[in-house]
Design a protein around this motif. Structure first.
Motif, PDB file in Angstrom:
ATOM      1  N   PRO A 210       0.793  -1.242   0.000  1.00 52.24           N
ATOM      2  CA  PRO A 210       0.000   0.000   0.000  1.00 52.24           C
ATOM      3  C   PRO A 210       0.819   1.283   0.000  1.00 52.24           C
ATOM      4  O   PRO A 210       0.464   2.239  -0.697  1.00 52.24           O
ATOM      5  CB  PRO A 210      -0.833  -0.114   1.277  1.00 52.24           C
ATOM      6  CG  PRO A 210      -1.016  -1.580   1.459  1.00 52.24           C
ATOM      7  CD  PRO A 210       0.220  -2.238   0.914  1.00 52.24           C
ATOM      8  N   SER A 211       1.925   1.322   0.753  1.00 57.86           N
ATOM      9  CA  SER A 211       2.718   2.557   0.793  1.00 57.86           C
ATOM     10  C   SER A 211       3.156   2.978  -0.599  1.00 57.86           C
ATOM     11  O   SER A 211       3.293   4.162  -0.890  1.00 57.86           O
ATOM     12  CB  SER A 211       3.953   2.354   1.662  1.00 57.86           C
ATOM     13  OG  SER A 211       3.563   2.112   2.974  1.00 57.86           O
ATOM     14  N   GLN A 212       3.397   2.001  -1.472  1.00 57.11           N
ATOM     15  CA  GLN A 212       3.819   2.330  -2.833  1.00 57.11           C
ATOM     16  C   GLN A 212       2.691   2.986  -3.625  1.00 57.11           C
ATOM     17  O   GLN A 212       2.931   3.926  -4.362  1.00 57.11           O
ATOM     18  CB  GLN A 212       4.318   1.066  -3.552  1.00 57.11           C
ATOM     19  CG  GLN A 212       5.675   0.626  -3.045  1.00 57.11           C
ATOM     20  CD  GLN A 212       5.983  -0.797  -3.427  1.00 57.11           C
ATOM     21  OE1 GLN A 212       5.317  -1.728  -2.996  1.00 57.11           O
ATOM     22  NE2 GLN A 212       7.012  -1.000  -4.251  1.00 57.11           N
ATOM     23  N   TRP A 213       1.448   2.508  -3.439  1.00 58.58           N
ATOM     24  CA  TRP A 213       0.330   3.153  -4.159  1.00 58.58           C
ATOM     25  C   TRP A 213       0.243   4.616  -3.763  1.00 58.58           C
ATOM     26  O   TRP A 213       0.107   5.493  -4.597  1.00 58.58           O
ATOM     27  CB  TRP A 213      -1.030   2.544  -3.839  1.00 58.58           C
ATOM     28  CG  TRP A 213      -1.131   1.070  -3.714  1.00 58.58           C
ATOM     29  CD1 TRP A 213      -0.350   0.133  -4.326  1.00 58.58           C
ATOM     30  CD2 TRP A 213      -2.082   0.366  -2.913  1.00 58.58           C
ATOM     31  NE1 TRP A 213      -0.764  -1.117  -3.961  1.00 58.58           N
ATOM     32  CE2 TRP A 213      -1.816  -1.005  -3.101  1.00 58.58           C
ATOM     33  CE3 TRP A 213      -3.120   0.762  -2.085  1.00 58.58           C
ATOM     34  CZ2 TRP A 213      -2.562  -1.993  -2.461  1.00 58.58           C
ATOM     35  CZ3 TRP A 213      -3.874  -0.219  -1.462  1.00 58.58           C
ATOM     36  CH2 TRP A 213      -3.590  -1.588  -1.638  1.00 58.58           C
TER      37      TRP A 213
ATOM     38  N   PHE B  41       1.397   3.570   6.813  1.00 61.96           N
ATOM     39  CA  PHE B  41       1.132   2.160   6.496  1.00 61.96           C
ATOM     40  C   PHE B  41       2.404   1.328   6.475  1.00 61.96           C
ATOM     41  O   PHE B  41       2.356   0.111   6.563  1.00 61.96           O
ATOM     42  CB  PHE B  41       0.393   2.033   5.147  1.00 61.96           C
ATOM     43  CG  PHE B  41      -1.047   2.455   5.247  1.00 61.96           C
ATOM     44  CD1 PHE B  41      -1.741   2.312   6.436  1.00 61.96           C
ATOM     45  CD2 PHE B  41      -1.714   2.996   4.155  1.00 61.96           C
ATOM     46  CE1 PHE B  41      -3.068   2.703   6.544  1.00 61.96           C
ATOM     47  CE2 PHE B  41      -3.039   3.381   4.250  1.00 61.96           C
ATOM     48  CZ  PHE B  41      -3.718   3.235   5.448  1.00 61.96           C
ATOM     49  N   TYR B  42       3.550   1.981   6.346  1.00 60.20           N
ATOM     50  CA  TYR B  42       4.806   1.248   6.439  1.00 60.20           C
ATOM     51  C   TYR B  42       5.235   1.119   7.893  1.00 60.20           C
ATOM     52  O   TYR B  42       5.612   0.039   8.360  1.00 60.20           O
ATOM     53  CB  TYR B  42       5.896   1.964   5.637  1.00 60.20           C
ATOM     54  CG  TYR B  42       7.240   1.272   5.723  1.00 60.20           C
ATOM     55  CD1 TYR B  42       7.558   0.234   4.860  1.00 60.20           C
ATOM     56  CD2 TYR B  42       8.171   1.649   6.684  1.00 60.20           C
ATOM     57  CE1 TYR B  42       8.775  -0.410   4.940  1.00 60.20           C
ATOM     58  CE2 TYR B  42       9.402   1.003   6.770  1.00 60.20           C
ATOM     59  CZ  TYR B  42       9.692  -0.031   5.900  1.00 60.20           C
ATOM     60  OH  TYR B  42      10.898  -0.682   5.984  1.00 60.20           O
TER      61      TYR B  42
ATOM     62  N   LEU C  12       6.848  -1.211  13.068  1.00 60.87           N
ATOM     63  CA  LEU C  12       7.266  -0.917  14.439  1.00 60.87           C
ATOM     64  C   LEU C  12       6.566  -1.808  15.454  1.00 60.87           C
ATOM     65  O   LEU C  12       7.084  -2.056  16.539  1.00 60.87           O
ATOM     66  CB  LEU C  12       7.024   0.553  14.766  1.00 60.87           C
ATOM     67  CG  LEU C  12       7.831   1.544  13.909  1.00 60.87           C
ATOM     68  CD1 LEU C  12       7.380   2.958  14.160  1.00 60.87           C
ATOM     69  CD2 LEU C  12       9.318   1.400  14.211  1.00 60.87           C
ATOM     70  N   THR C  13       5.344  -2.255  15.126  1.00 64.10           N
ATOM     71  CA  THR C  13       4.650  -3.134  16.067  1.00 64.10           C
ATOM     72  C   THR C  13       4.914  -4.602  15.727  1.00 64.10           C
ATOM     73  O   THR C  13       4.443  -5.491  16.417  1.00 64.10           O
ATOM     74  CB  THR C  13       3.136  -2.893  16.035  1.00 64.10           C
ATOM     75  OG1 THR C  13       2.697  -2.997  14.679  1.00 64.10           O
ATOM     76  CG2 THR C  13       2.776  -1.532  16.585  1.00 64.10           C
ATOM     77  N   ASN C  14       5.628  -4.785  14.591  1.00 66.14           N
ATOM     78  CA  ASN C  14       5.969  -6.141  14.173  1.00 66.14           C
ATOM     79  C   ASN C  14       4.741  -6.999  13.914  1.00 66.14           C
ATOM     80  O   ASN C  14       4.661  -8.155  14.323  1.00 66.14           O
ATOM     81  CB  ASN C  14       6.870  -6.800  15.227  1.00 66.14           C
ATOM     82  CG  ASN C  14       7.806  -7.799  14.586  1.00 66.14           C
ATOM     83  OD1 ASN C  14       7.897  -7.840  13.360  1.00 66.14           O
ATOM     84  ND2 ASN C  14       8.483  -8.587  15.407  1.00 66.14           N
ATOM     85  N   ARG C  15       3.755  -6.408  13.291  1.00 61.65           N
ATOM     86  CA  ARG C  15       2.530  -7.141  12.962  1.00 61.65           C
ATOM     87  C   ARG C  15       2.149  -6.805  11.531  1.00 61.65           C
ATOM     88  O   ARG C  15       2.469  -5.732  11.039  1.00 61.65           O
ATOM     89  CB  ARG C  15       1.404  -6.738  13.919  1.00 61.65           C
ATOM     90  CG  ARG C  15       1.635  -7.209  15.344  1.00 61.65           C
ATOM     91  CD  ARG C  15       0.646  -6.553  16.257  1.00 61.65           C
ATOM     92  NE  ARG C  15      -0.715  -6.862  15.883  1.00 61.65           N
ATOM     93  CZ  ARG C  15      -1.363  -7.938  16.311  1.00 61.65           C
ATOM     94  NH1 ARG C  15      -0.786  -8.777  17.122  1.00 61.65           N
ATOM     95  NH2 ARG C  15      -2.591  -8.160  15.923  1.00 61.65           N
TER      96      ARG C  15
END
Lengths: 473, 290
Positions: free
Chosen positions: A165-168, A223-224, A229-232
């Motif tokens: 998603p971050s790429q979109w 979204f990245y 950071l939460t590792n999920r």
């Protein structure tokens, strides 16, 4: 990723180094300068005649200087830098032509400076959020294209084909800005359109800049960062896709205020779009909730804290804008400081905080040197309290001002007096934000400096090793 | 989404739609607007600003006045006042005709002491019925359209501002914030040149408790020469210069005030009617009441 692969994360990070250093350090400098002008503008409400003999800091110039530096100086370069790193990392590809991107970034900062000097000298264009004069706008457009082309080339050379998603969001933001910015430059400054069509173009531009571009660029980072950071895993790609579509479809129609000399259908449509922005807001809230629930990561004033507060501010600002778009509320809040309050929340609370989160995540990877956690933590609290002290009293003051304005039995000056308390608290917020910005600048510069110091150390060590070898010979 | 083409297509569709809606359509609808005629005088409106006032618009933009002052008047509705000028030859049939439309007016006082206002209705359609009824039996009526709303009650304008008011402006600055009062009609509201100059130099001297910053940068403080300058500001109290000095407006101050005095958007238009039409611009520099 295997160790034998030609593109390791560290190789990718080092290919980003030059452009990111240029983009981020410039952004940090502009942020500090913008908060100085924000503070000067806010002082006008304590002592109106403070800058009566100094045109540069008079409200009508300090305020546009603040917004120009904040949006074009800080927001866009930092958003571009973060976007570039995301595209490189997610596509597992080294940056194409980092030198050209860095040149583009330098040129961008030059354009920002030209625009800033012009604004404080009274060459402002007169359109809100598009204050820079024609020549500065042209520099910015060219330098954006120079950067965007090579950012896009980097993306198209990716070795990881599956899209995240971050790429979109980043790609759409690369596409969005040249279109809206060239439309505004052409139709407002080069071939100006007639009468209120100017207002329509200017508001359309501002709506797309603040409600779409900043959202796309900020959410790309969110979204990245949140899953990382939460590792999920991100919950879920479908919801993110939904946010993407709804931000594009609704966000792009926002910007035209309820009260304007434009035909009524335009403000009606724009208000409806502002209300519909609740849809992506709710989807985003669900994503964040589902992704981070049960995560046992302490945030400790680091990137995760910044990012979470960014999402919270986005939701609050979008909600406030949606409520203010309802005709009954708009009758009170239009023409008041309420609008400025939630815009500030969007700029400082959502976008700047998200960028801080991303930059504090990215810089240590690019430089190989950790940033002192105590300094990021103090920056976090200063920025958080500062933003709240600035935005919330401004929104409350705005409502009080609007009620007085609507009540024709109250003299006009009552409406300005109603906001004074908000301004007094807001100035405190500006001070905290300015101190926070200074810490941010220190963090970025020290981080870059320590990278070069480490390189120098290695070089010196090498040189001494060679020398001793030579002596032994 | 699997391919970048989809992303660009999505962005293209969304952005081109709003571009068409908020850039192209307004340009088609309003972009070629030209002077309109006022009603009923049929004067051309608006007239382009010339000379000092046109230069003053640049000073207004350059000083960023728009960040505190809007230039647009809103209107919540209209009230229509129906005046009976003459009951005609057969007064009783006129009264009957009026009573048919407005039963509550069926009393002899309605047609005595003319001309006077007989009804105050919510819209033009409602007034039309009354006008038709009275004129059919030979009576004479006059209809006055009075816009209403908080901006109008504050005296910021006689009617709402419309796109027509701005066609010759570049840069158009309708503004989005009212830290200070609306200026769409400041030229008719505060038409005194000296008041405006003094107010720019020291706002508090003209409006007690004003929060507007002083614009001393637009004025020159100089030693009085052999003869005192004729256009020096007449200041009293705190804002007065020390003895032997005078405050003289610069060209920029004169331009800005010329622009402010040119701000007037109250001509009655078909799309935004107001009757009776506001008085023509005052020829003298009398201080208009706020």
């Amino acid at each position: 990723m295997t160790a034998t692969s030609p593109t390791t994360p560290s190789k990718i990070d080092s290919s980003c180094r030059l452009p990111l250093f240029t983009l981020f350090s410039g952004a940090a400098v502009w942020l500090v300068l913008s908060s100085v002008f924000g503070l000067a503008a806010s002082m006008t409400f304590h002592k109106p005649d403070m800058f009566a003999d100094c045109a540069m800091f008079s409200y009508g110039r300090a305020y546009p200087a603040w917004s120009h530096l904040l949006v074009y100086g800080f927001a866009i370069p930092s958003g571009l830098g973060v976007g570039l790193w995301l595209l490189a990392r997610l596509g597992r590809v080294e940056v194409a032509k980092p030198l050209l991107i860095a040149v583009g970034a330098k040129l961008w900062h030059l354009g920002v400076m030209v625009g800033f000097v012009a604004i404080v000298n009274g060459q402002t264009s007169g359109y809100e959020w598009f204050e820079l004069p024609r020549y500065a706008a042209m520099i910015l457009f060219l330098s954006f294209m120079l950067m965007a082309i090579w950012v896009f080339v980097t993306y198209s050379r990716r070795t990881e084909t599956a899209l995240y998603p971050s790429q979109w969001f980043t790609l759409a933001s690369l596409f969005w800005f040249p279109w809206i910015f060239s439309t505004a430059t052409l139709l407002l400054q080069i071939f100006p359109v007639r009468g209120v069509v100017q207002s329509s173009v200017a508001w359309w531009f501002a709506g797309n800049l603040l409600n779409v571009w900043l959202t796309l660029s900020g959410l790309a980072a969110t979204f990245y960062l949140l899953p990382k950071l939460t590792n999920r895993p991100l919950q879920s790609h479908y919801l993110a896709l939904f946010v993407f579509w709804t931000v594009l479809i609704f966000g792009t129609w926002t910007g035209i205020p309820m009260h304007s000399p434009l035909p009524a259908w335009m403000s009606t449509l724009s208000s409806a779009a502002a209300v519909m922005m609740i849809v992506p807001m709710l989807a985003l809230a669900s994503i964040v909730f589902l992704t981070t629930i049960g995560a046992k990561t302490a945030c400790g004033g680091g990137s995760l804290c910044f990012s979470k507060f960014g999402v919270l501010s986005f939701n609050l600002a979008t909600l406030a804008a949606a409520i203010a778009a309802c005709p009954a509320v708009a009758r009170v809040t239009d023409f008041t400081w309420f609008t400025h309050g939630h815009t500030t929340l969007r700029l400082y609370g959502f976008f700047a905080m998200t960028m801080f989160a991303a930059i504090y995540h990215i810089l240590p990877r690019v430089t190989g040197v950790e940033i002192c956690p105590r300094r990021t933590k103090s920056h976090f609290w200063l920025a958080l309290i500062g933003t709240l002290l600035l935005a919330v009293p401004m929104m409350i003051g705005g409502i009080k001002q609007g009620l007085k304005l609507a009540d024709v039995s109250a003299p006009f000056l009552d409406s300005t007096k109603a906001t004074m308390l908000g301004f007094r608290i807001g100035t405190l917020g500006e001070v905290l934000i300015a101190i926070g910005a200074l810490i941010f600048l220190a963090n970025v510069l020290l981080s870059i400096l320590s990278h070069y110091r480490a390189i120098a150390k290695i070089a010196i060590a090498d040189a001494t090793a060679i020398q001793t070898a030579e002596v032994k010979l | 989404m699997k391919s970048s083409n989809t992303i660009f297509l999505a962005a293209f569709i969304a952005l081109s739609a709003s571009w068409a809606g908020f850039v192209l359509v307004p340009q088609i609808q309003l972009g070629r607007a030209d002077q309109a005629k006022t009603i009923p005088a049929e004067d051309k409106y608006p007239l382009a600003r010339a000379g000092l006032a046109a230069q003053g618009a640049e000073v207004y933009r350059s000083l960023g006045c728009v960040y505190c002052h809007s230039q647009q008047v809103g209107q919540q509705g209209v009230k229509v006042e129906v005046l009976l000028l003459d009951a005609g030859t057969n007064a009783s049939s006129t009264l009957a005709a009026i009573a048919k439309v407005h039963p509550e007016l069926n009393k002899p006082e309605t047609i005595t002491g003319l001309p006077k206002e007989i009804a105050y209705v919510a819209d033009i359609a409602a007034s039309d019925a009354l006008v038709k009824a009275v004129t059919a039996v030979g009576g004479k009526v006059e209809v006055n359209v009075i816009p209403t709303g908080s901006d109008i009650s504050r005296g910021w304008g006689k009617r709402r501002t419309v796109a027509q008011d701005y066609i010759f402006d570049h840069v158009v600055q309708p503004g989005t914030r009212r830290a200070g009062p609306d200026l769409a009609n400041v030229g008719s509201r505060l038409a005194d040149l000296n008041w405006q100059l003094n107010h720019l130099y020291a706002p508090k001297s003209m409006v007690k408790d004003s929060t507007m910053p002083a614009y001393r940068i637009l004025f020159e403080k100089r030693k009085i020469g052999k003869v005192a300058s004729a256009d020096a500001l007449k200041l009293t109290g705190d804002s007065a210069p020390p003895p032997g000095f005078e405050i003289v407006p610069t060209d920029k101050a004169r331009e800005l005030v010329a622009y402010l005095l040119s701000l007037r958007s109250d001509a009655p238009l078909f799309e935004s009617p107001v009757t009776p039409p506001p008085a023509a611009a005052p020829a003298t520099n009398t201080v208009a009441a706020k």
